[in-house]
Design an enzyme around this catalytic site. Structure first.
Site, PDB file in Angstrom:
ATOM      1  N   GLN A  90       0.819  -1.210   0.000  1.00  9.19           N
ATOM      2  CA  GLN A  90       0.000   0.000   0.000  1.00  9.19           C
ATOM      3  C   GLN A  90       0.860   1.271   0.000  1.00  9.19           C
ATOM      4  O   GLN A  90       2.058   1.242   0.301  1.00  9.19           O
ATOM      5  CB  GLN A  90      -0.908   0.018   1.229  1.00  9.19           C
ATOM      6  N   HIS A  91       0.187   2.382  -0.328  1.00  8.42           N
ATOM      7  CA  HIS A  91       0.658   3.755  -0.072  1.00  8.42           C
ATOM      8  C   HIS A  91       1.722   4.295  -1.021  1.00  8.42           C
ATOM      9  O   HIS A  91       1.905   5.505  -1.096  1.00  8.42           O
ATOM     10  CB  HIS A  91       1.197   3.917   1.352  1.00  8.42           C
ATOM     11  N   ASP A 250      -2.270  -5.057  -0.178  1.00  5.48           N
ATOM     12  CA  ASP A 250      -1.899  -6.359   0.374  1.00  5.48           C
ATOM     13  C   ASP A 250      -2.684  -6.716   1.637  1.00  5.48           C
ATOM     14  O   ASP A 250      -3.089  -7.872   1.823  1.00  5.48           O
ATOM     15  CB  ASP A 250      -0.396  -6.439   0.629  1.00  5.48           C
TER      16      ASP A 250
END
Length: 497
Positions: A90-91, A250
């Site tokens: 992520q991110h 994820d």
């Protein structure tokens, strides 16, 4: 070619786990969820002193290599593949030009350079407003802080951007040519409103972010994004036209792999012991409590999550420094280690370094390693208390906390020292799923759902990928807990800031 017992070609789906360190591709029996083969390919992460970056093109090459490895190992014919989906870290901020090529390496979730921007954004809007809109307060991990950092540090690159993507968005677009994301991964950006289910116009204005740069938000991660393009098919060695799911982050995929969500289990806590440590649960309660990340799940429910930066990687570093096998740990016996080697996200201490106290002449290397385990496990379990409160559970031992075990997943869950440390500090029963590749298997369920229209959580529940062995609770080590809690409280105002 793999076949069913009656001799017919066995339909398979491919679930991709594109993590910080590597890509894994799971060739999965579409009927039973059996993991037929797992292909792997490494990533490269660069940077020091808070910088953590990867070239997104390496993720694409790793995806192709991992898929080829998995198909070869499974002995599967590419024509058996009925769907593919990507779950990814992520991110990360992927900045693309008009041709879809990266303009720079992508700052990853554990890149902490944007800590000043996170603080500034929180001050500009106020924590309460961030929580009301996104369910989260900005920290250095969140994508919005990285965009603000890029605008301030590399304005020419920001001005040249033709598209912004998250890691899984980037890979899904490479597969099918469609710019789509899902509510789960979008909720980790801090420019998506979990209250409204869309990009927040006020936040986009605050961030000076043109919504035309962003992918469209699909209803779920199992929505069919499109089909495999001819170019992607050549790169992966697959037939063109295979259904491609939108995919997700994820953590959201791991929840699907565990059978957590609206069509499965709700309010069942999970601890993931990986490079980072996370605690999460699927719930119908929209979370809006600091210091949780108030994520959406990928199936229409919510996935409140707390993340710690220092988990298995930090403890392994202690093992390396001490010259010990990672399983050679003993209880800390008066030691306290706060293993914040890369700063910390929960608690929000982005500039922290590791701290050791209580060292004596009699201290052994094994005790020092055990104290590192205890410090990392304490940080996760302390975050779990906030998660349970957000899910209207009682961390003191009533309701959910009394009768539902902690599900331990990730690489650390395969280690005795990690499992026993969590049992000892939590005093809770622990469930160890038999399947270890839950992100990839969750992605495989998304792929199957995109091909069939089924609910992905129901698919995983039918496959049984979240089933496992339950261990009874150990006696809670309250003395160690209080010792670490006291050390953190005393150190945080000065030594860890």
């Amino acid at each position: 070619m793999t076949r069913t017992p009656d001799g017919r070609p066995r339909p398979v789906v491919i679930g991709v786990d594109s993590s910080t360190q590597s890509t894994k591709a799971a060739v999965t029996d579409a009927a039973t969820g059996a993991l037929l083969a797992l292909g792997r390919a490494p990533h490269t992460v660069t940077g020091t002193d808070g910088t953590r970056e990867s070239d997104p093109e390496t993720w694409w090459r790793a995806l192709a290599d991992a898929v080829a490895d998995a198909l070869h190992t499974a002995g599967a014919d590419p024509r058996q593949v009925t769907g593919i989906a990507v779950a990814a870290q992520q991110h990360g901020l992927v900045v693309l030009d008009a041709r879809g090529r990266p303009l720079r390496a992508a700052p990853l979730w554990n890149d902490t350079r944007s800590a000043p921007q996170a603080h500034a954004l929180t001050e500009e809007l106020g924590a309460a407003q961030w929580l009301a809109r996104t369910g989260s307060v900005p920290v250095a991990s969140m994508t919005a802080t990285k965009w603000r950092w890029l605008r301030e540090s590399e304005p020419r690159t920001a001005d040249a951007a033709a598209a912004l993507r998250l890691p899984h968005d980037f890979l899904t677009e490479r597969l099918c040519g469609q710019a789509l994301t899902d509510p789960g991964d979008a909720s980790g950006t801090c420019w998506y409103s979990t209250a409204d289910g869309r990009y927040d116009p006020h936040l986009l204005d605050l961030l000076e972010l043109d919504p035309a740069l962003l992918p469209q938000v699909a209803p779920t991660g199992s929505t069919r994004a499109g089909t495999l393009t001819a170019a992607a098919a050549r790169a992966l060695g697959l037939p063109a036209g295979i259904p491609v799911a939108v995919g997700t982050g994820d953590n959201m995929a791991a929840a699907v792999g565990l059978g957590l969500g609206g069509a499965g289990l709700l309010d069942h806590p999970v601890i993931s012991l990986g490079t980072s440590g996370t605690v999460f649960a699927a719930t119908r309660t929209r979370p809006a409590a600091a210091p949780l990340a108030g994520f959406a799940a990928t199936d229409g429910t919510y996935l409140p999550l707390a993340c710690t930066l220092n988990c298995t990687l930090a403890v392994d570093r202690f093992a390396d420094l001490l010259g010990l096998d990672r399983e050679a740990a003993a209880p800390g016996d008066g030691l306290v280690v706060l293993p914040y080697l890369d700063g910390e996200r929960t608690p929000d201490l982005p500039h922290a370094t590791g701290l050791l106290t209580g060292l004596r002449h009699s201290t052994t290397r094994e005790q020092l390693l055990g104290a590192a385990y205890e410090g990392a496990a304490f940080t996760l379990l302390r975050a779990l208390d906030g998660l349970l409160a957000a899910c209207t559970a009682d961390p003191a031992g009533l309701g959910l906390a009394a009768d539902r075990p902690l599900r331990l997943i990730g690489g650390g869950a395969r280690g005795r020292a990690w499992v026993e440390t969590v049992r000892r500090l939590s005093g809770r029963p622990v469930l160890l799923p038999r399947q270890t590749e839950l992100v990839a298997l969750g992605a495989a369920a998304l792929a199957h759902a995109a091909a069939t229209g089924e609910d992905p959580v129901a698919v995983s529940a039918a496959w049984g990928t979240g089933h496992g062995r339950e261990l009874p609770p150990a006696e809670a080590d309250t003395a160690t807990w209080r010792r670490i809690e006291s050390a953190l409280a005393q150190a945080a105002p000065t030594l860890l800031s």
